[in-house]
Enzyme design. Structure first.
Site, PDB file in Angstrom:
ATOM      1  N   HIS A  97       0.839  -1.213   0.000  1.00  0.00           N
ATOM      2  CA  HIS A  97       0.000   0.000   0.000  1.00  0.00           C
ATOM      3  C   HIS A  97       0.874   1.263   0.000  1.00  0.00           C
ATOM      4  O   HIS A  97       0.423   2.340   0.395  1.00  0.00           O
ATOM      5  CB  HIS A  97      -0.938   0.026   1.215  1.00  0.00           C
ATOM      6  CG  HIS A  97      -1.704  -1.245   1.406  1.00  0.00           C
ATOM      7  ND1 HIS A  97      -2.918  -1.480   0.807  1.00  0.00           N
ATOM      8  CD2 HIS A  97      -1.399  -2.371   2.113  1.00  0.00           C
ATOM      9  CE1 HIS A  97      -3.349  -2.681   1.151  1.00  0.00           C
ATOM     10  NE2 HIS A  97      -2.437  -3.241   1.933  1.00  0.00           N
ATOM     11  N   SER A 124      17.371  20.179 -14.402  1.00  0.00           N
ATOM     12  CA  SER A 124      16.336  21.197 -14.538  1.00  0.00           C
ATOM     13  C   SER A 124      16.968  22.490 -15.032  1.00  0.00           C
ATOM     14  O   SER A 124      18.072  22.846 -14.623  1.00  0.00           O
ATOM     15  CB  SER A 124      15.650  21.448 -13.181  1.00  0.00           C
ATOM     16  OG  SER A 124      14.867  22.618 -13.215  1.00  0.00           O
TER      17      SER A 124
END
Length: 458
Positions: A134, A264
């Site tokens: 999960h 970036s």
């Protein structure tokens, strides 16, 4: 893969088909001479694409444009090109040739990634790491065991690709609506000769089997099955790519990052997982094309409808090209994967006290405590330690809390924090997986693996 789906390959294969047909017709006594066959054979790759484009603009029919272009190049054989055939004789059969070659190329790529993942798994077979269910911390596993999960998905994909290669057949010489009526007329009603012509052309094109019946086209379920197999590879790669991206976010491992690579344009510090992101992006595209092929198979009318044609000229090559790129990226990622054991250990140690609570419980019972009372004490201390981490941003202090509790006096709680106690048989599972599952694949495709090593050197 680009070469397999190139115009040159496609139309050279058309010509190979016309040669196979003419040669078989010559061998079986139809009015086709050996000289005509050899004339056609000599010009298989000599295609005047400019002339073909002009002819197609005039005729509005791609196959007839190439029939005329071939005839211009081989005027002595012009009269017998495409004798008795329909357009799908060249279009469908050539696509089956290209699909088979593409599947074989995909198989080679798959085997190379499987091999690389298995090496990675073996290297980190016993490095404990936090497991997740999960996407929440769960019982520890090992870095190597997690890699076997990625690898086994690809093993299952390989089995599917092998099956598709094995089951792929040739459309053969089936005629306009699949009844072979024109060829029956050419052979003056001799059914055995028509079947023999079909068999001969099939063998000359390198196939063992033909589809038992067809309409004008081979069943488009074949395309749907092939694209489904490619989608399966995309699903496996996307799952692994997502895992890598999450783990890179946690700084536990990292895909390759070049010395001068920029993450970036604005944030100079960034080390984005751009290869994994690209792999997931292409995988998602390939997965989306499965529905396209399924729709095409479902909407074929009677013996055929042409609305599949333009569609398939995009969906077939694009699916193969996308998955080819996915597997190139996947191997590149695994080949240069960087693992950070100290970060992995830090994250594991932050959660390990919670996972060791059953060991704490047993230690307390062995020291003479009441099991139910100890269980409640551990529950209360665990919630307090969780609040320390989540509410106050502190460290997990469960051990310290338990050590101060008189109920656990004399218990060796620290020894319960050895992560290797909680990884079960993960290292042995890695060993068995490689020996029983991966090594047979390596042996079966050793020649492909040798070639893939050379490809990396380029």
């Amino acid at each position: 893969m680009s070469q397999i789906w190139s115009a040159q390959k496609k139309h050279s294969t058309w010509r190979r088909l016309w040669v196979a047909l003419a040669e078989s017709q010559h061998e079986m006594g139809l009015p086709v001479t050996r000289e005509q066959v050899e004339s056609l054979r000599s010009a298989i790759d000599d295609i005047d694409f400019e002339l073909a484009a002009k002819a197609e603009k005039d005729l509005r029919h791609d196959v007839m444009a190439h029939v005329h272009t071939y005839g211009e190049r081989c005027p002595d054989a012009k009269a017998i090109i495409h004798l008795g055939a329909t357009s799908c004789f060249v279009t469908d059969n050539s696509e089956l040739v290209m699909i088979r070659e593409s599947l074989e190329q995909v198989r080679k790529r798959l085997v190379a990634v499987i091999d690389q993942l298995a090496k990675f798994a073996a290297e980190y077979r016993d490095l404990p790491c936090l497991g997740f269910t999960h996407l929440q911390p769960a019982q520890p596993t090992t870095v190597g065991k997690r890699a076997t999960l990625w690898c086994y998905d690809l093993i299952l994909d390989l089995e599917e690709i092998e099956y598709r290669i094995e089951k792929l057949r040739f459309r053969g010489v089936k005629g306009t609506t699949g009844t072979q009526a024109t060829f029956l007329q050419l052979f003056k009603g001799d059914h055995e000769k028509v079947d023999e012509l079909d068999r001969r052309v099939t063998e000359k094109m390198g196939f063992k089997d033909r589809y038992a019946v067809t309409g004008q086209t081979y069943s488009r379920k074949v395309d749907a099955q092939v694209l489904s197999a490619l989608s399966g590879i995309g699903q496996s790669a996307h799952k692994a790519g997502n895992d890598v991206r999450i783990l890179q976010n946690r700084k536990e491992l990292e895909e390759p990052f070049e010395k001068n690579q920029i993450g970036s344009s604005a944030m100079a510090y960034k080390r984005n997982p751009m290869r994994s992101e690209r792999m997931c992006s292409l995988a998602r595209f390939a997965i989306s094309l499965t529905a396209n092929a399924e729709d095409t198979a479902a909407t074929q009318w009677m013996e055929r409808t042409l609305d599949d044609s333009a569609n398939r000229r995009l969906s077939l090559p694009q699916s193969f090209l996308a998955i080819d790129a996915v597997l190139i990226l996947y191997r590149n990622i695994v080949d240069g994967m960087v693992v950070y054991p100290k970060v992995i250990e830090k994250h594991l140690n932050e959660e390990l006290p919670f996972m060791a609570t059953e060991e704490f419980l047993m230690a307390g019972v062995e020291a003479g405590g009441d099991r139910q009372d100890l269980h409640e004490r551990i529950r209360v201390h665990s919630q307090a330690a969780g609040a320390e981490v989540k509410v106050r941003g502190g460290q997990n202090d469960l051990i310290e809390r338990l050590q101060k509790d008189p109920a656990f006096a004399g218990c060796d709680l620290a020894s319960a924090l050895d992560a290797r106690k909680y990884i079960g048989r993960a290292p042995e599972q890695v060993d068995a997986f490689i020996a029983e599952i991966v090594d047979p694949v390596r042996q079966r495709y050793q020649a492909d693996l040798d070639q893939s090593v050379e490809d990396l050197k380029v």
